[in-house]
Design a protein around this motif. Structure first.
Motif, PDB file in Angstrom:
ATOM      1  N   TRP A   1       0.901  -1.242  -0.002  1.00 25.97           N
ATOM      2  CA  TRP A   1      -0.108  -0.073   0.091  1.00 25.97           C
ATOM      3  C   TRP A   1       0.765   1.304  -0.019  1.00 25.97           C
ATOM      4  CZ3 TRP A   1       0.011  -3.481   4.311  1.00 25.97           C
ATOM      5  CH2 TRP A   1       0.522  -2.751   5.378  1.00 25.97           C
ATOM      6  N   GLY A   2       0.212   2.430   0.127  1.00 26.36           N
ATOM      7  CA  GLY A   2       1.050   3.648  -0.128  1.00 26.36           C
ATOM      8  C   GLY A   2       0.991   4.098  -1.548  1.00 26.36           C
TER       9      GLY A   2
ATOM     10  N   PRO B   1      -4.710  -2.043   1.925  1.00 26.21           N
ATOM     11  CA  PRO B   1      -3.862  -3.166   1.428  1.00 26.21           C
ATOM     12  C   PRO B   1      -4.073  -4.000   0.143  1.00 26.21           C
ATOM     13  CG  PRO B   1      -4.051  -3.138   3.633  1.00 26.21           C
ATOM     14  CD  PRO B   1      -5.182  -2.335   3.273  1.00 26.21           C
ATOM     15  N   GLN B   2      -3.227  -3.995  -0.788  1.00 25.42           N
ATOM     16  CA  GLN B   2      -3.455  -4.276  -2.121  1.00 25.42           C
ATOM     17  C   GLN B   2      -2.753  -5.866  -2.257  1.00 25.42           C
ATOM     18  OE1 GLN B   2      -5.309  -2.452  -4.629  1.00 25.42           O
ATOM     19  NE2 GLN B   2      -5.593  -1.226  -2.661  1.00 25.42           N
ATOM     20  N   LYS B   3      -3.584  -6.864  -2.458  1.00 29.12           N
ATOM     21  CA  LYS B   3      -2.972  -8.140  -2.817  1.00 29.12           C
ATOM     22  C   LYS B   3      -2.506  -8.509  -3.910  1.00 29.12           C
ATOM     23  CE  LYS B   3      -5.320 -12.265  -2.897  1.00 29.12           C
ATOM     24  NZ  LYS B   3      -6.025 -13.279  -2.653  1.00 29.12           N
TER      25      LYS B   3
ATOM     26  N   LEU C   1      -0.584   4.605   5.674  1.00 30.96           N
ATOM     27  CA  LEU C   1      -0.582   3.571   6.738  1.00 30.96           C
ATOM     28  C   LEU C   1      -1.625   2.402   6.533  1.00 30.96           C
ATOM     29  CD1 LEU C   1      -1.304   5.902   9.859  1.00 30.96           C
ATOM     30  CD2 LEU C   1       0.736   5.044   9.052  1.00 30.96           C
ATOM     31  N   GLY C   2      -2.054   2.225   5.176  1.00 27.59           N
ATOM     32  CA  GLY C   2      -3.064   1.307   4.836  1.00 27.59           C
ATOM     33  C   GLY C   2      -4.432   1.465   5.483  1.00 27.59           C
TER      34      GLY C   2
ATOM     35  N   TRP D   1       6.915   6.561   0.408  1.00 28.40           N
ATOM     36  CA  TRP D   1       5.294   6.206   1.069  1.00 28.40           C
ATOM     37  C   TRP D   1       4.854   4.819   0.859  1.00 28.40           C
ATOM     38  CZ3 TRP D   1       3.258  10.555  -2.772  1.00 28.40           C
ATOM     39  CH2 TRP D   1       3.917  11.816  -2.680  1.00 28.40           C
ATOM     40  N   HIS D   2       5.671   3.926   0.928  1.00 29.76           N
ATOM     41  CA  HIS D   2       5.295   2.539   0.244  1.00 29.76           C
ATOM     42  C   HIS D   2       5.612   1.496   1.420  1.00 29.76           C
ATOM     43  CE1 HIS D   2       4.690   4.334  -3.658  1.00 29.76           C
ATOM     44  NE2 HIS D   2       5.912   4.725  -3.644  1.00 29.76           N
TER      45      HIS D   2
END
Length: 818
Positions: free
Chosen positions: A356-357, A363-365, A684-685, A719-720
């Motif tokens: 994420w970020g 959150p991206q799976k 921060l997701g 940022w990530h």
């Protein structure tokens, strides 16, 4: 007094029962890690069906199934990760109910023979287990396929003589070893000769092998693969070790010509050609030396006794040293050292990668990492991500769509790949660790070699500007050829390396003294860092413009930019006005971080403006800038000292932590993930529609993810954030028990052959019913007489749970199933 003792005993029993119930409840909910469960479970009475024997006399070995390699008529071959040493092994799972008495004897024969063979070029046997009617044989894993595939991949292009001799020596060395042990292989062929990624040969599949009483003994049973059978086998007469030499000659002929030595449309014609010595073609004498060609025909005339060492004595001595070196560099599974048989704890886990970020607020799976491609390590750079899989392949991709890359992805171009892509230029190399800089990447192989690629603007590639400012493909740093690398770390524009000998080297941008070389000069070539006398460095950790060095005693040394005390070098006394102490702007040499001296630090994670560390008790410490609440101390004030976080972390053991640009992410042993600090751009997701935008900065750790996960690895940069999360799905304990099956006195010792990652393909679709007489093993396919065993690629299954473990219907972990 007796009454008091009984009451005490009842109270202890009641407490034990309550504790057991609590363990059951916590485990079913998934709130307890497997390691925590095993720790508690081992201390309880064996009322959970543990079965026989105290844990003090048992050695527990933990395995995680990765993927199914292939299926055969009687079971499966499954790849496992052994958590004790993080090595990969293969379990051949044989359903004994499907076997005849003779087939059972063949299986036991293979275990018995493997258990007495110890050689660098022979598949190693480690253990065997019995689960009801399923026999589980633990063997060495090869990640380079087999010689059959290697020959087909040449697509008509002949091997060089150097490569042929490299393979020949190893094959001959393995055959000589088994013959010295009085064993006749009887099925030497390209499909049973396996390879590692470092091109090591491993001879495998001893299901048809036979032990002869002496070198003059003869065997009678007609077994083997038709294309490699000797004339004696074709004629139905007795045979001995020379039949293996003949088969080896056929393999060598294939290496030199890329075609079978003998070929025919039916077995009868094939036998005639073998007996008459009518091979398919002649070896090209313009490509290969007369000595090598002569060697082939000596094998096929079965005259090879001392010819190998007589033909290429000097070359073989060099090869022997190289084989020994490659094997010694590889990871070895730890073998059982106790007299009692070890206990295997097999745990099926789901493992996924999320990021994420950079505008992604939740959150991206990543679906690319599952099965054999499940992630082992992750790393975030300013512009890209990198992942090392459990099978030690490297994947990279960009986090900025459309942005021009400068080689940090290692794919040979400047394209911005938005999906994970394997670095093909590292094919054949087993990657054990990766580190990302702002726009370059470093990785360490199992051979302890260092590869670099990306921007060389500050000399970070370490090749002294020989390749220009953009290195688009991985290059090997020759400097470390004689200095095996243990670990590498990358800052925004500098690199630090720790060697196996404990030496530290750094290079790249030297501003603020981040290289620890007593200057601010830039270096485009690795330079040795002077370590204080008496300090033993165990790991290096680069921040954006500074570097930390952890010592064996848990102390921390630092160099570089100490702005806002992000290196912890200021000697301020917090809580006393006007006693902030003299600030240290930067340091060019390794300096003790005195504020951490009272703690024994286990790991440290520098961010852009702040740092987090974990001590040996699992406590979390933070220091540096607190503008966005990234120190996690409830406020946004300046803190001059080191902060020991309590509150949400009170009593929790922190296992992983990483710091980005104004934020912190941490994971705990009880499977929770926390985030705090600057929430802007999705750092921060946390979802923006819930108020976690750039204007909201939680100054206290907040749990994220919504469910309980164990975090094997975590990395933040800029940022990530990228991390690996996993959940325990099922667990089962297997005690090593042969259930009355006799397999000979050699078992239990285990081969001490060095391990490299190799696959043992022992399941064939052919007919194997060689009793006494003239029965042969015939493998058929549409275009010939043989079915390649490596066709298992078409039979793989993303479901990593083996069939004998899938029999358990409920996937929850329950005490009764462990």
């Amino acid at each position: 007094h007796n009454k008091s003792e009984r009451q005490t005993g009842f109270r202890e029993q009641e407490r034990s029962s309550r504790r057991a119930d609590s363990l059951r409840l916590r485990t079913v909910r998934g709130a307890m890690s497997l390691e925590e469960y095993e720790r508690h479970y081992g201390s309880l009475n064996s009322d959970f069906g543990g079965g026989g024997g105290g844990t003090s006399e048992e050695e527990k070995l933990h395995y995680i199934p990765i993927r199914i390699l292939g299926r055969g008529a009687f079971g499966e071959a499954t790849l496992y990760r052994r958590t004790e040493d993080n090595s990969l092994v293969v379990w051949k799972e044989v359903d004994l109910n499907c076997l005849s008495d003779k087939e059972r004897r063949d299986v036991m024969n293979e275990i018995s023979i493997l258990s007495i063979l110890q050689h660098n070029n022979i598949i190693a046997y480690f253990n065997h287990f019995m689960d009801k009617d399923t026999l589980l044989i633990e063997l060495e894993y090869c990640n380079g396929g087999n010689l059959y595939d290697k020959i087909n991949q040449q697509k008509g292009k002949l091997f060089t003589e150097e490569v042929v001799i490299w393979y020949l020596y190893q094959i001959a060395s393995a055959v000589a070893h088994i013959h010295k042990a009085g064993i006749l292989h009887r099925d030497i062929k390209t499909l049973n000769i396996f390879l590692t990624k470092t091109n090591l040969i491993k001879l495998g599949d001893y299901g048809l092998a036979k032990k002869l009483d002496s070198q003059f003994s003869m065997a009678e049973t007609c077994v083997g693969t038709p294309y490699y059978m000797s004339p004696e086998l074709c004629q139905g007469v007795k045979y001995n070790f020379k039949s293996d030499i003949w088969a080896m000659g056929c393999v060598l002929f294939e290496l030199l010509t890329l075609t079978r030595t003998f070929d025919a449309t039916n077995p009868l014609n094939l036998c005639v050609k073998i007996v008459q010595g009518n091979w398919t073609m002649e070896v090209n004498s313009d490509v290969y030396s007369s000595e090598l060609i002569k060697l082939v025909y000596e094998c096929l005339d079965q005259l090879l006794v001392c010819a190998l060492t007589d033909s290429f004595p000097s070359r073989f001595r060099e090869i022997e040293d190289k084989v020994e070196l490659l094997n010694s560099a590889n990871k070895k599974p730890r073998l059982s050292t106790v007299t009692e048989s070890p206990v295997a704890v097999v745990t099926t886990r789901s493992r996924e990668v999320y990021f994420w970020g950079g505008g992604k607020f939740t959150p991206q799976k990543l679906d690319a990492f599952k099965g054999g491609c499940s992630a082992q390590q992750v790393c975030a750079g300013e512009t890209h991500f990198a992942v090392v899989t459990v099978e030690k392949e490297l994947y990279t991709w960009s986090v900025q769509g459309g942005a021009k890359m400068v080689g940090q992805l290692g794919h040979g171009d400047q394209a911005s790949y938005r999906q994970p892509r394997r670095v093909e230029r590292l094919q054949g190399k087993a990657i054990q660790q990766v580190a990302c800089g702002a726009d370059f990447t470093a990785c360490v192989t199992d051979e302890d070699q260092l590869y670099m690629f990306g921007s060389d603007y500050y000399g970070c590639i370490g090749v002294d500007n020989e390749l220009g400012t953009e290195v688009l493909v991985p290059v090997l740093l020759d400097f470390f050829q004689e200095r095996p690398v243990r670990q590498v770390s990358c800052g925004d524009n500098h690199v630090a390396v720790l060697t196996q000998d404990g030496d530290v080297f750094s290079w790249g941008c030297g501003e603020h003294g981040r290289l620890g070389l007593d200057s601010e000069d830039d270096y485009a070539y690795p330079m040795q860092v002077t370590v204080p006398k008496g300090a033993t460095i165990t790991s290096v950790h680069c921040g954006s413009d500074g570097t930390f060095f952890l010592t064996e005693s848990g102390k921390v040394l630092a160099c570089g930019n100490n702005e806002i005390n992000k290196l912890g070098l200021n000697q301020g006394i917090s809580g006393i006005m006007n006693h902030s102490g003299e600030g240290v702007p930067y340091t060019t040499s390794l300096t003790l971080v005195k504020q951490l001296a009272r703690y024994k630090i286990r790991s440290i994670a520098p961010g852009k403006t702040h740092t987090a560390a974990i001590d040996e008790r699992g406590r979390l410490l933070t220091f540096g800038c607190n503008k966005y609440g990234q120190l996690g101390v409830r406020d946004f004030k300046k803190h001059t000292g080191v902060n020991l976080l309590v509150g949400p972390f009170g009593g929790k053991v922190v296992t992983k932590v990483s710091c980005g640009d104004g934020f912190t992410i941490a994971a705990t042993e009880d499977n929770q993930i926390f985030a705090w600090g600057n929430a802007g751009n999705g750092r921060l997701g946390m979802p923006a529609d819930k108020g976690f935008g750039s204007e909201v900065c939680p100054a206290l750790p907040r749990p994220i993810f919504g469910s309980l996960h164990h975090v094997p690895d975590l990395s933040c940069r800029g940022w990530h954030t990228i991390l690996i999360v996993e959940k325990v799905l099922n667990s089962k304990t297997i005690r090593s028990n042969s259930s009355g099956l006799s397999i000979g006195s050699g078992l239990g010792q285990g081969s001490t052959s060095t391990i490299d990652l190799e696959m043992d393909q022992a399941f064939e679709t052919g007919l194997r019913d060689g009793g006494s007489g003239g029965t042969m093993e015939a493998e058929t396919e549409d275009r010939g007489l043989e079915t390649p065993m490596m066709s298992v690629e078409n039979k793989t299954d993303d479901n990593s749970c083996p069939f004998w473990l899938r029999k358990v219907s409920n996937l929850c972990v329950t005490p009764e199933r462990i």
